[in-house]
Design a protein around this motif. Structure first.
Motif, PDB file in Angstrom:
ATOM      1  N   VAL A 227       0.837  -1.192   0.000  1.00 54.94           N
ATOM      2  CA  VAL A 227       0.000   0.000   0.000  1.00 54.94           C
ATOM      3  C   VAL A 227       0.870   1.239   0.000  1.00 54.94           C
ATOM      4  O   VAL A 227       1.974   1.231   0.541  1.00 54.94           O
ATOM      5  CB  VAL A 227      -0.977   0.034   1.200  1.00 54.94           C
ATOM      6  N   ALA A 228       0.365   2.297  -0.621  1.00 54.73           N
ATOM      7  CA  ALA A 228       1.066   3.575  -0.626  1.00 54.73           C
ATOM      8  C   ALA A 228       0.732   4.299   0.672  1.00 54.73           C
ATOM      9  O   ALA A 228      -0.434   4.381   1.055  1.00 54.73           O
ATOM     10  CB  ALA A 228       0.629   4.411  -1.822  1.00 54.73           C
ATOM     11  N   VAL A 229       1.755   4.795   1.336  1.00 54.46           N
ATOM     12  CA  VAL A 229       1.569   5.503   2.607  1.00 54.46           C
ATOM     13  C   VAL A 229       2.224   6.877   2.495  1.00 54.46           C
ATOM     14  O   VAL A 229       3.445   6.981   2.386  1.00 54.46           O
ATOM     15  CB  VAL A 229       2.198   4.701   3.777  1.00 54.46           C
ATOM     16  N   PRO A 230       1.403   7.940   2.505  1.00 54.30           N
ATOM     17  CA  PRO A 230       1.960   9.286   2.446  1.00 54.30           C
ATOM     18  C   PRO A 230       2.402   9.735   3.830  1.00 54.30           C
ATOM     19  O   PRO A 230       1.766   9.417   4.826  1.00 54.30           O
ATOM     20  CB  PRO A 230       0.784  10.121   1.947  1.00 54.30           C
ATOM     21  N   ALA A 231       3.492  10.477   3.910  1.00 51.82           N
ATOM     22  CA  ALA A 231       4.017  10.902   5.206  1.00 51.82           C
ATOM     23  C   ALA A 231       3.725  12.354   5.528  1.00 51.82           C
ATOM     24  O   ALA A 231       3.668  12.722   6.689  1.00 51.82           O
ATOM     25  CB  ALA A 231       5.523  10.661   5.255  1.00 51.82           C
ATOM     26  N   GLY A 232       3.570  13.192   4.525  1.00 52.17           N
ATOM     27  CA  GLY A 232       3.461  14.609   4.848  1.00 52.17           C
ATOM     28  C   GLY A 232       2.475  15.366   4.005  1.00 52.17           C
ATOM     29  O   GLY A 232       1.909  14.848   3.057  1.00 52.17           O
ATOM     30  N   GLY A 233       2.283  16.608   4.381  1.00 52.00           N
ATOM     31  CA  GLY A 233       1.433  17.511   3.631  1.00 52.00           C
ATOM     32  C   GLY A 233       0.011  17.554   4.163  1.00 52.00           C
ATOM     33  O   GLY A 233      -0.350  16.882   5.124  1.00 52.00           O
ATOM     34  N   SER A 234      -0.800  18.351   3.512  1.00 53.00           N
ATOM     35  CA  SER A 234      -2.207  18.489   3.870  1.00 53.00           C
ATOM     36  C   SER A 234      -2.941  17.181   3.543  1.00 53.00           C
ATOM     37  O   SER A 234      -2.405  16.329   2.829  1.00 53.00           O
ATOM     38  CB  SER A 234      -2.827  19.631   3.072  1.00 53.00           C
ATOM     39  N   PRO A 235      -4.169  17.014   4.025  1.00 52.27           N
ATOM     40  CA  PRO A 235      -4.916  15.799   3.682  1.00 52.27           C
ATOM     41  C   PRO A 235      -5.028  15.584   2.173  1.00 52.27           C
ATOM     42  O   PRO A 235      -4.905  14.455   1.693  1.00 52.27           O
ATOM     43  CB  PRO A 235      -6.287  16.042   4.324  1.00 52.27           C
ATOM     44  N   PHE A 236      -5.237  16.662   1.402  1.00 49.93           N
ATOM     45  CA  PHE A 236      -5.343  16.496  -0.048  1.00 49.93           C
ATOM     46  C   PHE A 236      -3.993  16.209  -0.693  1.00 49.93           C
ATOM     47  O   PHE A 236      -3.919  15.504  -1.689  1.00 49.93           O
ATOM     48  CB  PHE A 236      -6.032  17.697  -0.702  1.00 49.93           C
ATOM     49  N   THR A 237      -2.929  16.722  -0.136  1.00 46.36           N
ATOM     50  CA  THR A 237      -1.593  16.395  -0.632  1.00 46.36           C
ATOM     51  C   THR A 237      -1.338  14.901  -0.424  1.00 46.36           C
ATOM     52  O   THR A 237      -0.823  14.219  -1.307  1.00 46.36           O
ATOM     53  CB  THR A 237      -0.516  17.239   0.086  1.00 46.36           C
ATOM     54  N   ARG A 238      -1.723  14.382   0.736  1.00 39.88           N
ATOM     55  CA  ARG A 238      -1.541  12.957   1.013  1.00 39.88           C
ATOM     56  C   ARG A 238      -2.393  12.100   0.074  1.00 39.88           C
ATOM     57  O   ARG A 238      -1.926  11.100  -0.457  1.00 39.88           O
ATOM     58  CB  ARG A 238      -1.850  12.662   2.481  1.00 39.88           C
ATOM     59  N   LEU A 239      -3.644  12.507  -0.124  1.00 41.30           N
ATOM     60  CA  LEU A 239      -4.524  11.760  -1.032  1.00 41.30           C
ATOM     61  C   LEU A 239      -3.956  11.763  -2.447  1.00 41.30           C
ATOM     62  O   LEU A 239      -3.865  10.719  -3.098  1.00 41.30           O
ATOM     63  CB  LEU A 239      -5.927  12.357  -1.028  1.00 41.30           C
TER      64      LEU A 239
END
Length: 191
Positions: free
Chosen positions: A112-124
């Motif tokens: 799975v892709a896991v975002p670490a930073g940024g706003s919720p939309f940046t992570r999405l």
């Protein structure tokens, strides 16, 4: 005015599910994410794990649609065997970097892709962009196809080499359209 979309086609690769938020209708391409309500409906129906995000503002929604358009350009180029558009590659890679998205192994055959930073939309957007990178980095894209049934135009993975349509419904629609066209041609020819 929002039209209700059932999202029955969701469940292929996440990058394809994103790309398919544009659909053919009457010879024109229609955006299935025109507003926050449609986006929320798509996000809730998605069978893929997506990061939480609030209702999008117009700028956030425009950024998701822009990413989708880049993914569409990349998929069309890959399907045609053409070079990938450098500007779209750069923007998709930049979106992955901006969110610091990494891959985590869940089980055999599942990461799975896991975002670490940024706003919720940046992570999405990072997860969506990483899905496009995953799909396009595959050695074999021969099972990737574009449905040519009237009123569809969506990407799908073939389950068999000679599959021409994304679903049985599209296949039926294409056959009915072909039959109607032949019949009209026969009547005009006077046969």
């Amino acid at each position: 005015m929002t039209t209700t979309t059932t999202w029955t086609w969701l469940g292929d690769h996440l990058a394809l599910d994103l790309a398919n938020t544009v659909q053919e209708s009457g010879g024109a391409m229609v955006d299935l994410l025109p507003d926050a309500e449609s986006f929320a409906s798509w996000r809730e129906a998605a069978p893929h794990p997506l990061p939480w995000c609030p209702a999008p503002g117009e700028q956030d929604l425009a950024a998701v649609r822009s990413l989708r358009d880049d993914v569409l350009a990349l998929l069309h180029a890959a399907l045609q065997g053409a070079d990938l558009p450098e500007d779209a590659v750069s923007r998709v890679n930049g979106t992955v970097r901006e969110s610091s998205t990494t891959r985590h192994l869940e089980s055999v055959g599942l990461a799975v892709a896991v975002p670490a930073g940024g706003s919720p939309f940046t992570r999405l957007r990072g997860v969506l962009a990483a899905a496009a990178v995953d799909l396009l980095a595959r050695d074999d894209l021969t099972n990737l196809a574009l449905c040519r049934a009237p009123g569809c135009g969506q990407f799908f993975h073939r389950s068999r080499p000679n599959q021409r349509w994304c679903s049985a419904g599209c296949g039926n629609r294409a056959r009915v359209d072909r039959h109607r066209h032949r019949r009209a041609t026969t009547v005009l020819d006077g046969s």
